[in-house]
Design a protein around this motif. Structure first.
Motif, PDB file in Angstrom:
ATOM      1  N   ARG A  39     -15.863  -3.304   2.178  1.00  0.00           N
ATOM      2  CA  ARG A  39     -17.258  -3.123   1.896  1.00  0.00           C
ATOM      3  C   ARG A  39     -17.523  -2.333   0.556  1.00  0.00           C
ATOM      4  O   ARG A  39     -18.249  -2.462  -0.363  1.00  0.00           O
TER       5      ARG A  39
ATOM      6  N   PHE B 266     -11.927  -2.942   7.094  1.00  0.00           N
ATOM      7  CA  PHE B 266     -13.055  -3.963   6.974  1.00  0.00           C
ATOM      8  C   PHE B 266     -14.210  -3.185   6.144  1.00  0.00           C
ATOM      9  O   PHE B 266     -14.704  -3.324   5.039  1.00  0.00           O
ATOM     10  N   SER B 267     -14.396  -1.659   6.568  1.00  0.00           N
ATOM     11  CA  SER B 267     -15.416  -0.902   5.764  1.00  0.00           C
ATOM     12  C   SER B 267     -15.057  -0.673   4.456  1.00  0.00           C
ATOM     13  O   SER B 267     -15.772  -0.447   3.494  1.00  0.00           O
TER      14      SER B 267
ATOM     15  N   SER C  25     -26.699   0.327  15.148  1.00  0.00           N
ATOM     16  CA  SER C  25     -26.560  -0.538  14.127  1.00  0.00           C
ATOM     17  C   SER C  25     -27.853  -0.984  13.333  1.00  0.00           C
ATOM     18  O   SER C  25     -28.166  -1.023  12.280  1.00  0.00           O
TER      19      SER C  25
ATOM     20  N   SER D 122     -10.810  -2.415  11.545  1.00  0.00           N
ATOM     21  CA  SER D 122     -12.249  -2.101  11.447  1.00  0.00           C
ATOM     22  C   SER D 122     -12.393  -1.013  10.327  1.00  0.00           C
ATOM     23  O   SER D 122     -13.232  -1.182   9.279  1.00  0.00           O
TER      24      SER D 122
ATOM     25  N   GLN E 232     -17.768  -9.854  10.325  1.00  0.00           N
ATOM     26  CA  GLN E 232     -17.380  -8.877  11.403  1.00  0.00           C
ATOM     27  C   GLN E 232     -16.728  -9.540  12.531  1.00  0.00           C
ATOM     28  O   GLN E 232     -15.735  -9.437  13.147  1.00  0.00           O
TER      29      GLN E 232
ATOM     30  N   ASN F 262     -23.028 -10.048   7.508  1.00  0.00           N
ATOM     31  CA  ASN F 262     -22.784  -8.929   8.143  1.00  0.00           C
ATOM     32  C   ASN F 262     -22.082  -9.160   9.761  1.00  0.00           C
ATOM     33  O   ASN F 262     -21.311  -8.623  10.062  1.00  0.00           O
TER      34      ASN F 262
END
Length: 460
Positions: free
Chosen positions: A407, A403-404, A136, A400, A384, A380
């Motif tokens: 974005r 979720f991306s 990250s 997940s 999450q 962020n």
């Protein structure tokens, strides 16, 4: 963790940072590329669109492909593709070829991102949280310092240098990955027995094509209408075709056995749906400023690329500093308070944009950047955490991925918003209108974050 694990993390991290680095450096390069190829602002904005649309499509596709061909193969192949694209982009004879190489670069870096996290999860079993936090730092750090690096490179060597800077990162990641990432067991032998029709079904090729063609057709016509100032029959027909293709995409995904984007997940888990909607809006706000403010600084304030990158550094640094603090707050209070405060700060930052003038002091610009950087750091981590809390454990991988995708939708919409508002030429009046629109969106986000009722723990 032993030394080999650390080298594996470094090799994966160096590869994964390429995607956020290249998506952020270009924010400072837009005015120079616009001048180089003599384009209007609407056309040059496709250098942003192309990258994010390609990433939104390539990452889930390459995630599926890694199950067939192996994660190591996909990771190394992605680095090779990114290397070729980075070498060829500076040689582009026109803007069309630059877009082509930008798309190829996006596909290559998306292949690395799609499997990088999975490689670390599988290969490093001790202190996984530490390993994931290190990755990250690579990705968040690259996004944070991307505008600064881009500003320095463009000021010294021109826009082509933002592509050539990838070469040492790609080379280092490839050499380390070749030595540290073990060979996995792909299903390619079994996949070789599939017919072409079965291949298309497994990869959901119809869904990918419907989504890609429909989205590009709709975006292209929206920007074309704004640029030309009138609606032609061709614009209308192409735009309606895009809408119909996207509607067909939704219908197809609801029926597909192996969907490209599992839309049924949204219908089954409303709380998860709202998290993704809020995340999309938050990224729309953040990236509208991320791409809009450098053009304001360079085209309205006549700040050079170096100083623009230096100012933009405050955006990323605020985000990096706030993220670990947000993690501690969310651990004790849950994600909802952090998301609510983030929405309020974004609203205040959007109002501050409206108050900026062509002669506002530099500290005023830094305050707007700081507001969006702080809110991004809260978002962020908070969103999450909300996503994990709203997702049953058995679909956490799918959640997940969605979720991306949210974005990327946010970044695409931010580019579309800037293109529609600015039209042919970036102007201060358009920048102020952008601030008004962002304020309205931020207030909607405040209302949504205040009213949301997600559980404060992960569902069983």
């Amino acid at each position: 963790m032993n030394a080999r694990s650390w080298w594996l993390m470094i090799s994966v991290g160096l590869g994964m940072l390429l995607n956020p680095l290249n998506s952020s450096m270009v924010s400072v390069a837009i005015p120079r590329i616009q001048q180089e190829f003599k384009l209007d602002f609407t056309v040059v904005s496709w250098i942003i669109f192309s990258f994010y649309i390609s990433s939104a499509i390539a990452q889930p596709v390459m995630g599926k492909a890694s199950d067939i061909f192996g994660r190591r193969t996909i990771f190394l192949s992605g680095l090779v593709i990114a290397f070729v694209a980075s070498m060829c982009a500076p040689l582009s004879p026109d803007f069309g070829w630059l877009i082509v190489f930008r798309i190829v670069q996006s596909i290559g870096t998306s292949m690395v991102v799609a499997v990088g996290m999975a490689i670390v999860r599988v290969q490093i079993t001790d202190k996984q949280a530490t390993a994931l936090s290190v990755l990250s730092m690579f990705t968040s750090g690259a996004a944070a310092i991307g505008p600064f690096i881009g500003g320095v490179l463009i000021h010294l060597w021109g826009w082509s240098s933002i592509f050539l800077i990838n070469i040492p990162f790609v080379a280092a990641s490839f050499l380390l990955a070749w030595r540290t990432i073990p060979k996995d067991k792909p299903l390619a032998s079994a996949a070789g027995k599939l017919s072409i029709r079965q291949w298309m079904k497994v990869m959901d090729v119809p869904g990918i094509l419907l989504f890609t063609i429909g989205l590009v057709a709709l975006l292209a016509q929206l920007l074309s209408v704004k640029s030309s100032g009138h609606i032609s029959w061709f614009n209308l027909a192409a735009g309606l075709t895009g809408l119909l293709l996207l509607a067909a995409f939704v219908r197809h995904e609801l029926r597909a056995a192996s969907p490209f984007i599992p839309l049924r997940t949204f219908a089954n888990y409303p709380a998860l749906t709202w998290v993704n909607v809020e995340f999309m809006l938050a990224n729309l706000l953040y990236y509208a400023l991320f791409f809009g403010l450098p053009s304001y600084l360079q085209l309205v304030r006549h700040v050079n690329e170096f100083h623009t990158g230096l100012l933009m550094l405050s955006l990323g640094l605020c985000s990096l500093v706030v993220s670990p603090l947000a993690g501690r707050w969310i651990d004790t209070s849950g994600p909802r308070p952090a998301m609510f405060v983030s929405a309020i700060i974004m609203a205040l930052g959007s109002v501050w944009i409206i108050l900026l003038t062509p002669s506002s002091p530099v500290i005023s610009v830094c305050l707007a950047l700081a507001a969006f950087g702080i809110s991004n750091g809260l978002n962020n981590v908070g969103m999450q955490a909300a996503m994990f809390n709203s997702s049953p454990k058995d679909i956490i991988g799918v959640a997940s991925g969605l979720f991306s995708t949210s974005r990327y939708f946010g970044t695409i919409l931010s580019s579309l918003l800037i293109g529609i508002i600015m039209g042919n030429q970036f102007s201060f009046g358009g920048f102020r209108i952008l601030g008004i629109v962002l304020t309205v969106i931020a207030l909607c986000l405040v209302f949504m974050s205040r009213r949301r009722r997600e559980p404060e723990r992960m569902l069983p």
